[in-house]
Design a protein around this motif. Structure first.
Motif, short mmCIF file in Angstrom:
data_model
loop_
_atom_site.label_atom_id
_atom_site.label_comp_id
_atom_site.label_asym_id
_atom_site.label_seq_id
_atom_site.Cartn_x
_atom_site.Cartn_y
_atom_site.Cartn_z
N ALA A 323 22.90 55.11 12.11
CA ALA A 323 23.04 56.55 11.94
C ALA A 323 21.81 57.14 11.27
O ALA A 323 21.17 56.49 10.43
N TYR A 324 21.49 58.35 11.63
CA TYR A 324 20.45 59.11 10.95
C TYR A 324 21.07 59.89 9.78
O TYR A 324 22.26 60.21 9.79
N ASP A 325 20.24 60.22 8.79
CA ASP A 325 20.68 61.13 7.73
C ASP A 325 21.14 62.43 8.38
O ASP A 325 20.53 62.93 9.32
N GLY A 326 22.22 62.97 7.87
CA GLY A 326 22.68 64.25 8.37
C GLY A 326 23.68 64.16 9.50
O GLY A 326 24.32 65.17 9.83
N GLU A 327 23.86 62.98 10.11
CA GLU A 327 24.87 62.84 11.15
C GLU A 327 26.25 62.72 10.51
O GLU A 327 26.38 62.23 9.39
N PRO A 328 27.30 63.18 11.20
CA PRO A 328 28.64 63.12 10.60
C PRO A 328 29.05 61.70 10.28
O PRO A 328 28.74 60.77 11.03
N ARG A 329 29.74 61.51 9.18
CA ARG A 329 30.15 60.18 8.77
C ARG A 329 31.49 59.75 9.36
O ARG A 329 31.86 58.58 9.27
N ASP A 330 32.25 60.69 9.93
CA ASP A 330 33.53 60.32 10.53
C ASP A 330 33.41 60.16 12.05
O ASP A 330 34.40 60.15 12.77
N ALA A 331 32.18 60.05 12.54
CA ALA A 331 31.91 59.77 13.95
C ALA A 331 30.66 58.89 14.01
O ALA A 331 29.98 58.70 13.00
N ALA A 332 30.36 58.37 15.17
CA ALA A 332 29.21 57.49 15.33
C ALA A 332 28.42 57.93 16.57
O ALA A 332 28.54 57.33 17.64
N PRO A 333 27.63 58.99 16.45
CA PRO A 333 26.93 59.53 17.62
C PRO A 333 26.06 58.50 18.34
O PRO A 333 26.04 58.49 19.58
N GLY A 334 25.38 57.65 17.60
CA GLY A 334 24.52 56.66 18.24
C GLY A 334 25.31 55.62 19.01
O GLY A 334 24.90 55.20 20.11
N ARG A 335 26.44 55.21 18.47
CA ARG A 335 27.26 54.22 19.17
C ARG A 335 27.95 54.86 20.38
O ARG A 335 28.06 54.24 21.44
N ILE A 336 28.40 56.10 20.23
CA ILE A 336 28.99 56.81 21.38
C ILE A 336 27.96 56.95 22.49
O ILE A 336 28.26 56.72 23.67
N ARG A 337 26.73 57.33 22.12
CA ARG A 337 25.69 57.52 23.14
C ARG A 337 25.39 56.21 23.85
O ARG A 337 25.15 56.20 25.07
N THR A 338 25.42 55.11 23.13
CA THR A 338 25.21 53.81 23.77
C THR A 338 26.25 53.58 24.86
O THR A 338 25.92 53.19 25.98
N LEU A 339 27.52 53.81 24.53
CA LEU A 339 28.58 53.61 25.52
C LEU A 339 28.43 54.56 26.69
O LEU A 339 28.63 54.18 27.85
N GLU A 340 28.08 55.80 26.41
CA GLU A 340 27.94 56.78 27.49
C GLU A 340 26.82 56.41 28.44
O GLU A 340 26.96 56.51 29.67
N LEU A 341 25.69 55.99 27.91
CA LEU A 341 24.53 55.68 28.76
C LEU A 341 24.73 54.41 29.58
O LEU A 341 24.10 54.25 30.63
N LEU A 342 25.58 53.52 29.11
CA LEU A 342 25.80 52.26 29.82
C LEU A 342 27.04 52.29 30.70
O LEU A 342 27.27 51.35 31.48
N ALA A 343 27.87 53.33 30.56
CA ALA A 343 29.14 53.38 31.28
C ALA A 343 28.93 53.41 32.78
O ALA A 343 27.96 54.00 33.29
N GLN A 344 29.84 52.76 33.48
CA GLN A 344 29.85 52.77 34.94
C GLN A 344 30.91 53.76 35.40
O GLN A 344 31.88 54.02 34.68
N PRO A 345 30.78 54.30 36.61
CA PRO A 345 31.79 55.25 37.10
C PRO A 345 33.18 54.64 37.08
O PRO A 345 33.39 53.49 37.44
N VAL A 346 34.15 55.41 36.60
CA VAL A 346 35.54 54.96 36.56
C VAL A 346 36.13 55.07 37.96
O VAL A 346 36.06 56.13 38.58
N PRO A 347 36.70 53.97 38.50
CA PRO A 347 37.29 54.05 39.85
C PRO A 347 38.39 55.10 39.92
O PRO A 347 39.14 55.31 38.96
N ALA A 348 38.47 55.75 41.05
CA ALA A 348 39.51 56.77 41.24
C ALA A 348 40.88 56.12 41.25
O ALA A 348 41.06 55.00 41.76
N ALA A 349 41.85 56.78 40.68
CA ALA A 349 43.21 56.24 40.59
C ALA A 349 43.85 56.20 41.98
O ALA A 349 43.57 57.03 42.83
#
Length: 349
Positions: A323-349
């Protein structure tokens, strides 16, 4: 090469200035993102008395994550069995299976996940198991969590039925975890899925997988060997940001390797400002070489090649973005961004 399915391993990191409540809130928020983004499973590790790690009780965290997700499998990566009674573990995960039927994984490890003092405190609590009987305890848990339950046989010839939960219709999926030949060979002998703790060191990976696959004894539930790999990963919009976000965890690994006092994770700015000695630099460089750090496209390509090299169709990433200084402490923007950038398309139901 086909991209592997992706899963998440979470140690619930605690950054300087962050409370345990904030760290857990950030973790559960990350689990909901993983669920929405199509990740296959979300596991919590067990570690004790570490200022930078809040994942002390996987079953509690798994229950919370299960209540906030709909599709993703949730579980332990893992429960360190020497710290617990096999019956208690079986009861906890049978209850979790009732909470989220068909979505629970029980990853079991043989290491204590703690320092010698904590190991002794756990032992004095009277709830631990004999590490030398680890194979027997695995057999007990498999029986106790099955709908049929287990049977205790007395020397008199009488029998006593034991069930982890009164009327189950399913069982958590049991995985053996480890970083040694022993765990690989035991998983092969029992016909169980197996995961090598590659994110921690990576030494011995190829040999462990070879032993597991060549010695595997098919079981009714698992006729073929089944394994995946773990890996530390940071993905960001730029390679520079990814390297910066990896720095706090890299410096924590250097502390572990040099037996320095453990502290909460530094922020990126704190890690950059603190001088490094030659030993720290050497450890950071050698550790970084085994991690997957860069832009989303770079990391995705490296993970795909990694999976192909070892013949697996799944990678469980530990998103170690700081985390960078100033980022919210009750969330993890860097970890969320990692998951978002690596995510694959979710198959249609």
């Amino acid at each position: 090469m086909n991209a592997p399915a992706l899963s998440v391993l979470d140690l619930v990191p605690v950054t300087a200035g962050q409370t345990s409540a904030q760290a857990v809130a950030a973790s559960l928020d990350l689990a909901t993102h993983a669920d929405r983004l199509g990740y296959r499973r979300y596991w919590y590790a067990e570690h004790h008395n570490m200022p930078a790690v809040a994942s002390t009780t996987p079953p509690v965290l798994v229950a919370a994550a299960a209540s906030r997700t709909e599709r993703i499998r949730v579980g332990s990566g893992g429960v360190m069995l020497p710290n617990h009674s096999p019956l208690v573990v079986a009861e906890q995960f049978a209850a979790l299976e009732a909470i989220a039927p068909g979505r629970i994984d029980l990853g079991i490890g043989r290491a204590p996940g703690s320092d010698p003092v904590i190991t002794q405190l756990l032992f004095r609590s009277g709830t631990t198991s004999d590490v030398d009987r680890f194979p027997d305890h695995i057999t007990d848990i498999l029986a106790l969590t099955s709908p049929e339950g287990a049977t205790v046989r007395f020397t008199s010839g009488s029998e006593y039925a034991v069930h982890a939960t009164p009327s189950s219709t399913g069982s958590p999926e049991v995985w053996l975890l480890g970083s040694s030949d022993y765990s690989a060979q035991l998983a092969a002998r029992f016909g169980l899925p197996y995961v090598f703790a590659n994110h921690f060191s990576g030494d011995g990976l190829e040999r462990a997988l070879g032993l597991y696959r060549t010695q595997y004894r098919p079981s009714e539930q698992h006729p073929e060997p089944r394994t995946f790999l773990t890996a530390n990963a940071v993905a960001a919009p730029t390679a520079e940001e990814a390297e910066e976000r990896a720095l706090p965890q890299l410096r924590m690994m250097a502390r572990l390797r040099t037996n320095r006092p453990l502290v909460a994770l530094e922020t990126v700015e704190q890690a950059q400002a603190d001088p490094w000695d030659g030993m720290t630099t050497s450890i950071i460089d050698s550790t970084r070489a085994k991690w997957f750090v860069g832009t989303g496209d770079q990391v995705a390509a490296e993970l795909t090649a990694f999976a192909a090299k070892y013949g697996v169709d799944e990678i469980m990433i530990s998103p170690v973005a700081g985390a960078y200084d100033g980022e919210p402490r009750d969330a993890a923007p860097g970890r969320i961004r990692t998951l978002e950038l690596l995510a694959q398309p979710v198959p249609a139901a």
